[in-house]
Structure formats: C-alpha cells, structure tokens
Design a protein around this motif. Structure first.
Motif, PDB file in Angstrom:
ATOM      1  N   ILE A  55       0.844  -1.201   0.000  1.00 15.04           N
ATOM      2  CA  ILE A  55       0.000   0.000   0.000  1.00 15.04           C
ATOM      3  C   ILE A  55       0.878   1.249   0.000  1.00 15.04           C
ATOM      4  CG2 ILE A  55      -1.634   1.347   1.386  1.00 15.04           C
ATOM      5  CD1 ILE A  55      -2.854  -1.331   2.293  1.00 15.04           C
ATOM      6  N   ALA A  56       1.937   1.229   0.802  1.00 11.00           N
ATOM      7  CA  ALA A  56       2.829   2.394   0.887  1.00 11.00           C
ATOM      8  C   ALA A  56       3.434   2.745  -0.465  1.00 11.00           C
ATOM      9  CB  ALA A  56       3.927   2.130   1.912  1.00 11.00           C
ATOM     10  N   THR A  57       3.708   1.739  -1.285  1.00 13.63           N
ATOM     11  CA  THR A  57       4.284   2.019  -2.604  1.00 13.63           C
ATOM     12  C   THR A  57       3.305   2.763  -3.500  1.00 13.63           C
ATOM     13  OG1 THR A  57       3.567  -0.093  -3.581  1.00 13.63           O
ATOM     14  CG2 THR A  57       5.711  -0.064  -2.461  1.00 13.63           C
ATOM     15  N   GLN A  58       2.019   2.719  -3.171  1.00 13.65           N
ATOM     16  CA  GLN A  58       1.001   3.391  -3.986  1.00 13.65           C
ATOM     17  C   GLN A  58       0.729   4.824  -3.509  1.00 13.65           C
ATOM     18  OE1 GLN A  58       0.079   1.749  -6.700  1.00 13.65           O
ATOM     19  NE2 GLN A  58       1.364   0.071  -5.911  1.00 13.65           N
ATOM     20  N   HIS A  59       1.157   5.147  -2.300  1.00 15.58           N
ATOM     21  CA  HIS A  59       0.879   6.464  -1.740  1.00 15.58           C
ATOM     22  C   HIS A  59       1.717   7.547  -2.409  1.00 15.58           C
ATOM     23  CE1 HIS A  59      -1.244   5.766   2.365  1.00 15.58           C
ATOM     24  NE2 HIS A  59      -1.730   4.981   1.429  1.00 15.58           N
ATOM     25  N   ILE A  60       1.147   8.746  -2.507  1.00 16.65           N
ATOM     26  CA  ILE A  60       1.931   9.890  -2.944  1.00 16.65           C
ATOM     27  C   ILE A  60       2.466  10.598  -1.705  1.00 16.65           C
ATOM     28  CG2 ILE A  60       0.522  10.096  -5.015  1.00 16.65           C
ATOM     29  CD1 ILE A  60      -0.634  12.685  -3.854  1.00 16.65           C
ATOM     30  N   SER A  61       3.505  11.388  -1.887  1.00 21.37           N
ATOM     31  CA  SER A  61       4.187  12.016  -0.760  1.00 21.37           C
ATOM     32  C   SER A  61       3.351  13.147  -0.172  1.00 21.37           C
ATOM     33  CB  SER A  61       5.536  12.572  -1.207  1.00 21.37           C
ATOM     34  OG  SER A  61       5.343  13.698  -2.057  1.00 21.37           O
ATOM     35  N   LEU A  62       3.718  13.566   1.040  1.00 19.08           N
ATOM     36  CA  LEU A  62       3.036  14.682   1.683  1.00 19.08           C
ATOM     37  C   LEU A  62       3.186  15.955   0.858  1.00 19.08           C
ATOM     38  CD1 LEU A  62       1.519  16.003   3.980  1.00 19.08           C
ATOM     39  CD2 LEU A  62       3.645  16.089   5.291  1.00 19.08           C
TER      40      LEU A  62
END
Length: 681
Positions: free
Chosen positions: A237-244
């Motif tokens: 899931i983290a690999t799909q997140h965009i950065s802050l």
C-alpha cells in the motif's frame, strides 16, 4: 492549515502538552535568552538557549515548550469543567452527562478489564466471516470514517483503507461535498515502509514484533506469520501512496469522479458494495485526492489473498482500539508508538489522558463551557482589534506590491476583504444529541463516538456550507486558516500569555500573537491558499507572469529550508513545509508593520535595554521555544507539513529590520545579502 501540530502523532497519541516556565514579567522572557550565542549565528538559541539549558523533558512527554504551557493550563481548566459536570449530577442524555460519563469510563479501569474485547466482538466476527471479494468490499466499506482533513488540520493520515473528509466543494464552495483520501497504513507515513536507512529498518523490525504481540494478545494463532503478511500488505500500500509534498498540490487533488467512474478508473474493489456499506450508496460524485493511490490500492484488494486482508482488518481494529482496551493492549501500543516512535519513556497520568479523550470526543460541548468561564468579552474585543490591525497591515502590503498585475492584485485584495475572522469561540454550538455514552464502557463509547462523527459528516453532504462553523474548539491552543471558507479561527486558549497579554508591551504582543495572526492571514495566499479565490472556489485567478514570479520566490524559500539539518543527515523537506514557511514569513512581516503602525510615529519604550524591534523579534523567536525528543523530531520531519520550531524561528533572516536590530554582520551564519532575502508579500 493549523499553526502547529502534535509532532505528527495525529493517528496515535498526543503528548506535547507539557510544563514550561512562564515569563517572569509581561512580554519577552528575559531569563530565557542565552547571551553567549550571537543572534546572527542562531537566533533560536539566542532567544531560548538559557531556557533550553535548564529545561528537562518530563518522562511522560515528547516535548515541552510555549504551546505546552498553555496546553497544560487549558487541560487544568477542562479538568475542572469535567469535575463540576460530574458533581452536578446532570440529567441523562445531556451533553453534561456525556462529559461526566465519558471521563468516568476512561478512569474505570476495572470495567475496562472486565469488558475485555467484547466491544470489538461484532467486528471480529464479521471479519472472520469474510469468504468472497464482495464480503471484503463490504467489510472495508464499514471501516470508512471521517478521520482526515487535508486543508484545515493538515491531516492526511488514516489507518483505514481510505478516509473521508466532508467540506465545501472545490468547485462549489457553497455546499458540502465528500472527499476521499488515500489510507491504509498504521505507521505514520509511507517513508516508514520504504526508507531503507538503518534507523527505519530498526523501526520496522520493532514494528513486526509489535504487530505479532497484538495478535498474540488477542488470542490469534501464528502471530508472527500473520504479522509478516499484514506488514507486507502495508508495504505494498505504501508504494502506492503519494508524498506529503505532492498531497499539498491542490490542482492535482481536484479530481471529481462520478460513482460510476471508480470501477473503471480504480478496478479491483467492488465499489458499489464498498459505498453501500459506507452509507454512500446514493452519492453520485466524490473528490478523489490521489487518483493513482486509489488505482493502486484497489488493485491490491483484488490481488491479495482474502486471509491476508482479514488479518489486516483485525490488526487495524486492534490498533485503533488498543488505548481503550485492557492494560496489556494499551501498554503494548504505547510501548511502540509512544516510546519507540516518539521517545517518551512513560505515559501521561491517566486522569490527564482522560481529559485529552473528552476534549477529542466531546470538544464542542466542553468548549461551550470553557468559553463561558475563561474568555471574557473584553479579551475577545482586544484580540479582535489586534487581528484587525494585522489585516490592515497585510492590506497595505498587497496594495504596494509591485510585481502583481492589477487583476491579480484586485482579487487578492477582494479575498482579504471577505476573510471571515472568528475570535475566541463559535457563535453557535454543536450538540451531541443521540450519542450513547455509558459510564463503564470505554471501548464501546469510542466506537460509537467515531460512528456518530461519521454520520454527522455524511448528513452534511449536499447541504449549504455553514461558514460560521469552527474546526477548532475554544480550549485548543492553536489557530487555523480555512481555505474553503476563506476564514480564520483563533481559539480562546491561545489568546493568553505568553502569546497575548494585555499588560505586555505592544512589541511583544505583535511579535508573539501578532505573528501568529499574521501567519494565519498569510495562509490565505500560500501555495495552497493561492489556489482559492475570494469565495473559496478553486480557480486560477493569477496571471501567468504573476504565478511564475510567485513560484520562483517560493521555490527559493523551499530551497532555503532544504538547507536546515535538525539531525545529522536528516534535512527539512522545503517543499513539504513550504505552505507553513510562507505563512511564517508573511506573518512576521505583516506583524512588524502592524507593530510600527500601532506606535503612531512614536518610539517604542525600551525594556531592560532592549529596543522595541529587539523585543518584537525576540517575542517571535520565543514563540517557537521547544525541547523535543529525537524520536519525535524524526517523525515530525517526515510526516509534518511544519518545519521544526528551531528552523521556523530562523525566518527572521529574511526580514531587513532584523539585521540592524541585532547588528547582524556578513560573517554571521544566518546572514543573507539583501538580494538573497526572500520577499513575497
């Protein structure tokens, strides 16, 4: 956008309330100054070094500072409100009764131990019964909560697969609309899963042990294997997140999807079933903040084995409820999130945590009583006059800007002119009618309260925007800019010494609360605020040349903050903190102008040999007085859109008047040549 946040612990625990020494006289805290430090080398340590040297962080805190001084004061006042509520034996089904009963349920440890996991059993049974992807979609939909707020609270984190925020629409700010945001991680951000540094690898090892411990406490077999599968899923899931930093780009977030779009744009999740379970089956459109994350997370729903998802749902349920469960669960969660991630050796006393819980859960009900008891009409009038002076100073700055085209400047002035400023408390108050709070059912109370807030948000969708509604409570030591409302909230609790003191000289009041007020006004025109027009609508109201100039100068500010290194090898991310850094810079510049305007041509009185300008800048520097544990500071740098306090204090290096005030020379470390100083407004 808030002035400051709780060390990026929004989804775990807040421990920044702490003891700090009050100023010995109204105004600048003279005894906090470290005269062995040159102001031009490190203005933060010059302003606060003596205080830092004599201050020890209590074992139950992750940080101490000026904000915590007022937090503690507000907590004591709220504790008195709660005690009086209980003593008055209020009638059933009233907010006073809910306040008393919720506090009692947290303090009744024997009842907590007796109930065990009973409050979670319906959810655990439902998770165990998942047999199909449709069942999974239903279970995931039931976890959706109104637990994110991108623009007002800078809160992008939810451990649920996705998060809901109901706010005025980007394209129709006169009505509330649903925003969906990426989620699914227990750890504070994607960096905790993807960063391969030795520090983060150690964190992940300890996290794996923590997850296994949670499964074991709940009586599940093969806890280590379950932990491995869940963490692997969270990593995916983290690999799909965009950065802050990318999350803060409004143009990228303005994606209006029809309900029918989800199955084609983000296939893999049974979206109709998900929305039905979430109570959104009849909703026709949503703003999707991070489309790529939704596509990636939905694909994982289809490709990951059901048993892994079932373990994932169990773990996330346990994590969310652990502080309210029997002692082994609460202690295990604190051991990891409080000590490993944040560095606090001990928890705060239980009665203080109970006050925090009541504030978080029934904040409006407590706030109504707080405002009546602790914020006088005279204090409200004085604060309103001060913020009016700040707005006038900012207005003058806009009028005299030379780089803005007339059309852009006119809309900027119009936006400032329609800014709705609210001081102290809201004009109307929410009630919690219908929320069932029992005196001896803590875990059940919190589950019901979460669902109550979710339904409150759902019922607002499509309704006219209430621009008088507050995001913060009066007892909150903070301030906020509301871009979609074009409004500001300055709660009562922050309008006290050391930030605001009617007995203090104008120099310190303008340097302290004045720069805070200016900060929130400046958010109206930061990198996020600049995307909204005077009505709160997302609209490109800048000429291309004006926006190019704005982008150039703000990029220079981001680059300046990139150079700050709070810990060896760990730099501030200037893009991530840019909106707050712009607000700090604009805030201190406007506050300085307002301070001098308040003198009406007279000289400010000296105090203990300090000129008015020195008092002003010292008051600003002492706003950020803070001592924080290394673990918490690391977490803040990675997950918080605010730079660390020390770096925020160094913003003075961009203000011309600071240089003669402290005789800053080219050989000093903070010195910038006039052409290097960042000037925006």
């Amino acid at each position: 956008m808030r002035l400051q946040v709780c060390a990026a612990l929004l989804s775990t625990l807040c421990l920044t309330s702490a003891f700090a020494q009050a100023p010995e006289v109204p105004g600048v805290a003279l005894s906090d100054i470290d005269h062995s430090i040159k102001p031009g080398d490190n203005f933060y340590l010059y302003a606060n070094g003596a205080w830092i040297n004599r201050t020890t962080i209590p074992a139950d805190r992750i940080a101490v500072g000026n904000f915590s001084l007022l937090d503690d004061r507000a907590d004591k006042q709220v504790a008195d409100i709660i005690a009086k509520a209980a003593q008055s034996n209020p009638a059933p089904n009233t907010d006073l009764r809910r306040i008393a009963d919720l506090y009692h349920s947290y303090m009744d440890e024997s009842a907590i131990e007796h109930h065990g996991l009973s409050a979670l059993q319906p959810d655990l049974t439902r998770i165990a019964a998942i047999k199909t992807r449709q069942d999974l979609a239903r279970a995931l939909g039931l976890t959706l909560r109104a637990d994110v707020d991108a623009l007002n609270m800078t809160n992008y984190h939810t451990p649920n697969l996705f998060g809901l925020w109901v706010a005025p629409g980007f394209n129709d700010p006169d009505h509330y609309a649903p925003y969906l945001m990426q989620g699914g991680l227990v750890l504070p951000s994607r960096d905790y899963y993807l960063d391969d540094s030795a520090h983060m690898q150690e964190i992940r090892t300890k996290y794996a042990a923590h997850v296994a411990a949670m499964f074991k406490l709940a009586g599940f077999s093969d806890p280590e294997a379950r932990a491995g599968r869940v963490i692997a899923l969270e990593h995916a899931i983290a690999t799909q997140h965009i950065s802050l930093a990318d999350n803060e780009n409004i143009k990228h977030a303005n994606n209006l999807w029809q309900a029918s779009d989800f199955s084609t744009k983000a296939p893999g999740l049974d979206w109709p079933e998900y929305f039905r379970a979430a109570g959104l089956g009849s909703q026709t459109s949503f703003y999707v903040w991070q489309p790529t994350a939704f596509k990636g997370e939905a694909a994982l729903v289809a490709s990951t084995p059901l048993d892994t998802w079932k373990d994932y749902l169990v773990l996330h349920l346990l994590e969310a409820s652990a502080p309210n469960l029997p002692k082994p669960f609460a202690d295990e969660r604190f051991s990891f999130f409080g000590t490993t991630l944040s560095g606090a050796p001990e928890q705060r006393p239980r009665d203080q945590r109970a006050v925090d819980l009541v504030n978080l859960t029934l904040g409006q009900a407590v706030g109504k009583l707080y405002a009546q008891r602790y914020f006088s009409p005279e204090a409200k009038a004085q604060a309103e006059a001060l913020v009016a002076n700040l707005i006038a100073a900012f207005h003058h700055r806009l009028e005299t800007i030379t780089w803005m085209a007339p059309a852009t400047k006119a809309e900027a002035i119009r936006k400032l002119g329609t800014l709705k400023v609210s001081v102290g408390y809201a004009d109307t108050w929410r009630t919690y009618d219908g929320l069932d709070i029992q005196p001896s059912d803590l875990a059940g109370n919190l589950l019901r309260a979460s669902l109550f807030e979710y339904h409150y948000s759902l019922h607002r969708i499509g309704q006219p925007t209430d621009r008088s509604e507050w995001v913060l409570t009066p007892q909150t030591v903070n301030a906020v800019n509301l871009p979609l409302d074009n409004g500001l909230n300055f709660p009562a609790a922050i309008l006290q010494p050391p930030f605001f003191d009617p007995q203090a000289p104008a120099a310190s009041n303008y340097g302290a609360i004045g720069s805070i007020m200016g900060h929130e006004i400046s958010h109206t025109f930061d990198t996020e605020g600049a995307a909204f027009d005077s009505q709160g609508r997302v609209r490109d109201w800048w000429t291309p040349a004006d926006f190019a100039h704005f982008d150039q100068v703000t990029t220079a500010l981001a680059n300046q903050f990139d150079t700050y290194e709070p810990l060896p090898g760990l730099h501030v991310n200037g893009r991530q903190t840019l909106g707050e850094d712009i607000a700090d810079l604009g805030g201190i510049a406007a506050a300085y102008d307002a301070f001098h305007a308040s003198l009406h041509g007279q000289s400010a009185p000296e105090i203990e040999g300090l000129t008015g300008d020195q008092q002003f800048f010292l008051a600003f520097g002492q706003n950020w007085k803070d001592k924080v544990r290394e673990a918490a500071l690391r977490q803040q740098i990675l997950t918080d859109p605010h730079a660390p306090p020390e770096d925020r204090a160094q913003t003075v290096r961009n203000i011309d008047a600071w240089y003669p005030a402290f005789n800053v020379q080219p050989t000093d470390k903070l010195y910038l040549t006039p052409d290097q100083r960042i000037r925006i407004w």
